[in-house]
Structure formats: C-alpha cells, structure tokens
Design a protein around this motif. Structure first.
Motif, short mmCIF file in Angstrom:
data_model
loop_
_atom_site.label_atom_id
_atom_site.label_comp_id
_atom_site.label_asym_id
_atom_site.label_seq_id
_atom_site.Cartn_x
_atom_site.Cartn_y
_atom_site.Cartn_z
N PHE A 111 52.31 45.08 45.13
CA PHE A 111 52.07 43.90 44.30
C PHE A 111 53.13 43.79 43.20
CE2 PHE A 111 47.29 44.44 45.32
CZ PHE A 111 47.44 43.71 46.50
N GLN A 137 39.60 40.61 48.62
CA GLN A 137 40.28 40.55 47.33
C GLN A 137 41.72 41.06 47.44
OE1 GLN A 137 39.03 39.06 44.54
NE2 GLN A 137 41.16 39.25 43.88
N ASP A 138 41.96 42.04 48.32
CA ASP A 138 43.31 42.54 48.51
C ASP A 138 44.22 41.45 49.08
OD1 ASP A 138 42.68 45.15 47.65
OD2 ASP A 138 41.90 45.65 49.65
N ASP A 193 44.88 39.00 46.32
CA ASP A 193 45.86 39.56 45.38
C ASP A 193 47.27 39.51 45.95
OD1 ASP A 193 43.86 40.11 43.57
OD2 ASP A 193 43.68 42.23 44.12
N ASN A 216 50.36 37.38 44.25
CA ASN A 216 51.53 38.10 43.76
C ASN A 216 52.80 37.76 44.53
OD1 ASN A 216 50.85 40.22 41.54
ND2 ASN A 216 49.10 40.29 42.93
#
Length: 224
Positions: free
Chosen positions: A62, A87-88, A91, A95
């Motif tokens: 990230f 959620q990963d 994210d 990012n």
C-alpha cells in the motif's frame, strides 16, 4: 519486448517463478523482495506496469503504491496478494491500484490481466499527445517529441508549456502562471520563469513557425 514489469514479491521462490514465466513470454522483468527496493527500482527502471505483493519488509504494498502514484499517476498497478478480505481489496484500490489478484492464482490469469492493462495504458498514452507545429507534447509523461526524438522535461517546464499551449495564440497572464507554477509572483519567481521560457524556446527551436513572444508587463504568447 512486450513491456517492462516491476515485480515486488518478498517470497523469493515465487517471485523467481513469476519472473521466469513472464521473461519466457517476452516481458522484461525486474524482481525485488522489499518495498524500499521497489521504489528505488521504479525510479531507475521506469516500468510499464507494476505487480505488487502487499506484505513486504520495510514498506508494504500500500505504501509503495502511494509513493508510485506521487511519481506517476498513470502506470498500471496490480496487487498480487494472499490477503483476501473485502477491506483489503478496498484499501488496494484506494491506494492507487488498478487491479487485485488473490493468491493462489494462475500465471495465465496474471498474464491476461497484464496484457489488458498494457493495452489500456497504450491507448491512454496515445490520446495524451497534443500537436504544436512539428512537435508533439505529452504533459502527463512530460515528453516533447520531434519526429521520434524525445526530450524529457521537468515538471515545471511541462506545466509552463502546457499552459502556453492551452492559450496558444493568446496572451498567457504573467501573474497567473507565476502563481500556478511557482506559488508566488515575486521578483525572484519572475526571474526564474524568464529562465524557463528561454529553455522552452530552445526546446522548440527546430520549428521556425513556433515563437514565444514576450508581451511586456502582461505575459507571454505562444504563436503557432
């Protein structure tokens, strides 16, 4: 060569397998095993696409993606990771990622996705060129091209030239461009801009029909 790939994968054996497979299909691959090295190689290697693991030493994927996005807003980034929570994935995209492949994966799927992103990237790259007389200019990639001979500009040079092009054959206000590029219109910034204008004139000197005219006390005009 089909394209240059930066592969950041801290599991050495897996990274080497991926690299060998991509090499055999005509790609040029640089494999690194930590996030810090990924940034260093990105700057020197200038890849066409980046494949990132998330869990890496020194800097995770990230953080690497965020730093790459500060250097290049357009290079495709694919996350390749065992992390599979929703959620990963969120994210990853937040990012700067363009795609997300979960381990375990097939090499054929990875290659198909790489080729897809490279095609899209090529189309976007071609659409970013504008013509200025005999020249072509790509603001996003900071390139000025004359019949295949490319000159790489600095960010400020690119921003200044881009504004001149947008106002071609019209007067570009001096105070406006100083505040946009230098953040102030004081005396020292004005002298710096004059130096940059001289540099851009030199870049464009091979087309005698292009001129940058100084409109005293008002600004500059790019005459094409």
């Amino acid at each position: 060569m089909k394209g240059k790939i930066l592969l950041a994968e801290d599991e050495i054996s897996l990274g080497e397998i991926i690299k060998e497979s991509l090499d055999s299909r005509g790609f040029l691959v640089e494999h690194v095993a930590c996030g810090k090295k990924a940034i260093e190689v990105f700057k020197s290697f200038s890849p066409d696409i980046v494949v990132l693991d998330i869990m890496m030493p020194h800097k995770d994927g990230f953080e690497v993606s965020r730093e790459i996005r500060m250097l290049d807003r357009n290079v495709p980034i694919i996350f390749l990771t065992a992390k599979n929570r929703t959620q990963d994935v969120i994210d990853g995209f937040e990012n700067g990622a363009n795609d997300f492949i979960k381990k375990p994966f097939s090499m054929e799927e990875l290659i198909v996705r790489i080729n897809s992103h490279l095609r899209i990237s090529k189309i976007n790259f071609e659409q970013q060129w504008v013509s200025i007389g005999k020249y072509k200019f790509n603001f996003e990639h900071q390139i000025l091209d004359l019949h295949g001979k490319e000159t790489t500009l600095t960010y400020k040079e690119s921003l200044l030239l881009n504004e001149l092009i947008k106002k071609r054959n019209q007067v570009l206000d001096r105070s406006y461009i100083l505040n946009l590029v230098w953040g102030t219109d004081d005396f020292f910034s004005a002298r710096s801009m004059d130096v940059f204008i001289t540099k851009i004139r030199k870049y464009l000197k091979d087309d005698p029909l292009i001129k940058i005219v100084n409109i005293r006390g008002i600004g500059y005009k790019l005459v094409v």
